[in-house]
Design a protein around this motif. Structure first.
Motif, mmCIF file in Angstrom:
data_model
loop_
_atom_site.group_PDB
_atom_site.id
_atom_site.type_symbol
_atom_site.label_atom_id
_atom_site.label_comp_id
_atom_site.label_asym_id
_atom_site.label_seq_id
_atom_site.Cartn_x
_atom_site.Cartn_y
_atom_site.Cartn_z
ATOM 1 N N ALA A 143 0.834 -1.199 0.000
ATOM 2 C CA ALA A 143 0.000 0.000 0.000
ATOM 3 C C ALA A 143 0.870 1.251 0.000
ATOM 4 O O ALA A 143 1.889 1.306 0.693
ATOM 5 C CB ALA A 143 -0.926 0.011 1.219
ATOM 6 N N VAL A 144 0.460 2.230 -0.789
ATOM 7 C CA VAL A 144 1.096 3.552 -0.794
ATOM 8 C C VAL A 144 0.091 4.518 -0.187
ATOM 9 O O VAL A 144 -0.995 4.723 -0.746
ATOM 10 C CB VAL A 144 1.475 3.993 -2.222
ATOM 11 C CG1 VAL A 144 2.096 5.384 -2.195
ATOM 12 C CG2 VAL A 144 2.430 2.991 -2.861
ATOM 13 N N LEU A 145 0.436 5.097 0.966
ATOM 14 C CA LEU A 145 -0.507 5.917 1.722
ATOM 15 C C LEU A 145 -0.050 7.365 1.820
ATOM 16 O O LEU A 145 1.096 7.637 2.199
ATOM 17 C CB LEU A 145 -0.669 5.382 3.153
ATOM 18 C CG LEU A 145 -0.918 3.891 3.376
ATOM 19 C CD1 LEU A 145 -1.042 3.607 4.871
ATOM 20 C CD2 LEU A 145 -2.166 3.451 2.640
ATOM 21 N N ILE A 205 4.292 2.122 2.100
ATOM 22 C CA ILE A 205 5.139 3.272 1.770
ATOM 23 C C ILE A 205 4.309 4.521 2.002
ATOM 24 O O ILE A 205 3.185 4.632 1.504
ATOM 25 C CB ILE A 205 5.620 3.217 0.310
ATOM 26 C CG1 ILE A 205 6.515 2.000 0.078
ATOM 27 C CG2 ILE A 205 6.377 4.496 -0.058
ATOM 28 C CD1 ILE A 205 6.949 1.821 -1.370
ATOM 29 N N PHE A 206 4.852 5.480 2.749
ATOM 30 C CA PHE A 206 4.167 6.735 3.017
ATOM 31 C C PHE A 206 4.545 7.797 1.996
ATOM 32 O O PHE A 206 5.702 7.889 1.568
ATOM 33 C CB PHE A 206 4.542 7.267 4.403
ATOM 34 C CG PHE A 206 3.544 6.935 5.480
ATOM 35 C CD1 PHE A 206 2.185 6.935 5.235
ATOM 36 C CD2 PHE A 206 3.972 6.649 6.762
ATOM 37 C CE1 PHE A 206 1.272 6.642 6.226
ATOM 38 C CE2 PHE A 206 3.072 6.359 7.767
ATOM 39 C CZ PHE A 206 1.721 6.358 7.499
ATOM 40 N N GLY A 264 5.939 7.652 11.271
ATOM 41 C CA GLY A 264 5.497 6.608 10.366
ATOM 42 C C GLY A 264 6.402 5.392 10.408
ATOM 43 O O GLY A 264 5.941 4.259 10.489
ATOM 44 N N LEU A 265 7.713 5.607 10.376
ATOM 45 C CA LEU A 265 8.657 4.493 10.454
ATOM 46 C C LEU A 265 8.571 3.810 11.816
ATOM 47 O O LEU A 265 8.659 2.591 11.923
ATOM 48 C CB LEU A 265 10.078 4.990 10.198
ATOM 49 C CG LEU A 265 10.358 5.465 8.769
ATOM 50 C CD1 LEU A 265 11.728 6.135 8.702
ATOM 51 C CD2 LEU A 265 10.284 4.324 7.784
ATOM 52 N N LYS A 266 8.402 4.601 12.857
ATOM 53 C CA LYS A 266 8.302 4.044 14.207
ATOM 54 C C LYS A 266 7.066 3.157 14.347
ATOM 55 O O LYS A 266 7.087 2.140 15.041
ATOM 56 C CB LYS A 266 8.247 5.178 15.230
ATOM 57 C CG LYS A 266 8.252 4.724 16.678
ATOM 58 C CD LYS A 266 8.296 5.913 17.626
ATOM 59 C CE LYS A 266 8.308 5.451 19.085
ATOM 60 N NZ LYS A 266 8.349 6.594 20.020
ATOM 61 N N MET A 267 5.989 3.527 13.652
ATOM 62 C CA MET A 267 4.737 2.771 13.741
ATOM 63 C C MET A 267 4.732 1.540 12.837
ATOM 64 O O MET A 267 3.830 0.714 12.932
ATOM 65 C CB MET A 267 3.555 3.673 13.379
ATOM 66 C CG MET A 267 3.267 4.754 14.409
ATOM 67 S SD MET A 267 2.105 5.996 13.771
ATOM 68 C CE MET A 267 0.686 4.965 13.462
ATOM 69 N N ASP A 319 8.834 2.450 4.232
ATOM 70 C CA ASP A 319 9.582 3.466 3.496
ATOM 71 C C ASP A 319 8.718 4.718 3.410
ATOM 72 O O ASP A 319 7.521 4.680 3.725
ATOM 73 C CB ASP A 319 9.920 2.950 2.091
ATOM 74 C CG ASP A 319 11.113 3.670 1.464
ATOM 75 O OD1 ASP A 319 11.521 4.719 2.006
ATOM 76 O OD2 ASP A 319 11.622 3.184 0.444
ATOM 77 N N TYR A 320 9.308 5.820 2.981
ATOM 78 C CA TYR A 320 8.537 7.032 2.734
ATOM 79 C C TYR A 320 9.136 7.764 1.544
ATOM 80 O O TYR A 320 10.314 7.620 1.217
ATOM 81 C CB TYR A 320 8.520 7.946 3.966
ATOM 82 C CG TYR A 320 9.866 8.527 4.327
ATOM 83 C CD1 TYR A 320 10.354 9.671 3.692
ATOM 84 C CD2 TYR A 320 10.662 7.928 5.291
ATOM 85 C CE1 TYR A 320 11.596 10.190 4.012
ATOM 86 C CE2 TYR A 320 11.903 8.439 5.622
ATOM 87 C CZ TYR A 320 12.357 9.580 4.987
ATOM 88 O OH TYR A 320 13.591 10.085 5.302
#
Length: 232
Positions: A50-52, A77-78, A91-94, A98-99
């Motif tokens: 998913a890309v969010l 991926i954010f 985001g990475l912590k959760m 990737d972002y």
């Protein structure tokens, strides 16, 4: 069967242009314009990745990721705004994998998607892949092709990053891995995360395995140095 990517963004221009790009690259694309719609759609028709977008109405990307991580290790991926460093960290912590910062190169997005899918072991097993992709360490079994983790015969669902960290530690039991070395093992060179993010991933990793074995203690912390996987 085509690899399915879920694209979640309230910007219709991004939904249209990126979905056309991904479809031209051979991906199947499900499009969602907000988090609530996506949450239902992802449950009804699970994608491979998913890309969010982070900032969306009704339910933002952070909340959507939080809901997903309760039951799923789906690679995520954010898409973040240029100055949202705190969102990238959270985001990475959760559990995001990737972002990418907006505005972004469409080619970069495709490359990041393929990279995360490779790390996740998405797709069918290739000829010749088999026992050499299985890592056994005591009660631990890691299958890199299928992105599967088992502890004492019980499957443990891990995110891509958690799997990569555990694999890096178990690959050389008894050897200490610094946080920098674990960052290198779990993330691409162009992604920076700090010590707190690695610590958060290790904490969640331990918690997941302890849910199947309360006595799990194979990952040791050496304060000020790093982590290691016990030899026995």
């Amino acid at each position: 069967m085509a690899t399915k990517v879920a694209l979640v963004d309230d910007d219709q221009n991004i939904l249209t242009t990126v979905s056309i790009l991904l479809e031209s690259e051979g991906f199947e694309v499900d499009k969602y314009s907000d988090g609530e719609e996506a949450l239902k759609g992802l449950a009804d028709s699970p994608p491979d990745l998913a890309v969010l977008d982070i900032k969306m109405p009704r339910m933002d990307g952070m909340e959507l990721l939080n809901r997903l991580r309760r039951t799923s290790s789906l690679p995520v991926i954010f898409l973040t705004s240029k100055d949202d460093e705190i969102d990238e960290f959270l985001g990475l912590k959760m559990g995001a994998d990737d972002y990418i910062r907006k505005p972004f190169s469409q080619r970069l997005l495709v490359e990041r998607i393929r990279t995360v899918l490779r790390r996740h072991g998405a797709g069918k097993e290739s000829p010749g892949e088999g026992e050499e992709d299985i890592l056994l360490r005591g009660k631990l079994k890691l299958d890199s092709v299928r992105h599967a983790c088992f502890w004492d015969g019980k499957e443990v669902t891990l995110t891509v990053t958690e799997f990569m960290l555990l694999h890096a530690l178990a690959l050389r039991p008894g050897h200490v891995k610094s946080r920098d070395q674990l960052m290198d093992a779990a993330y691409d060179d162009n992604i920076y995360v700090d010590d707190r993010t690695i610590d958060s991933h290790i904490k969640r990793l331990r918690k997941k395995i302890k849910a199947t074995d309360p006595d799990f203690s194979a990952i040791e912390t050496l304060y000020g140095v790093g982590y290691r996987f016990k030899e026995k």
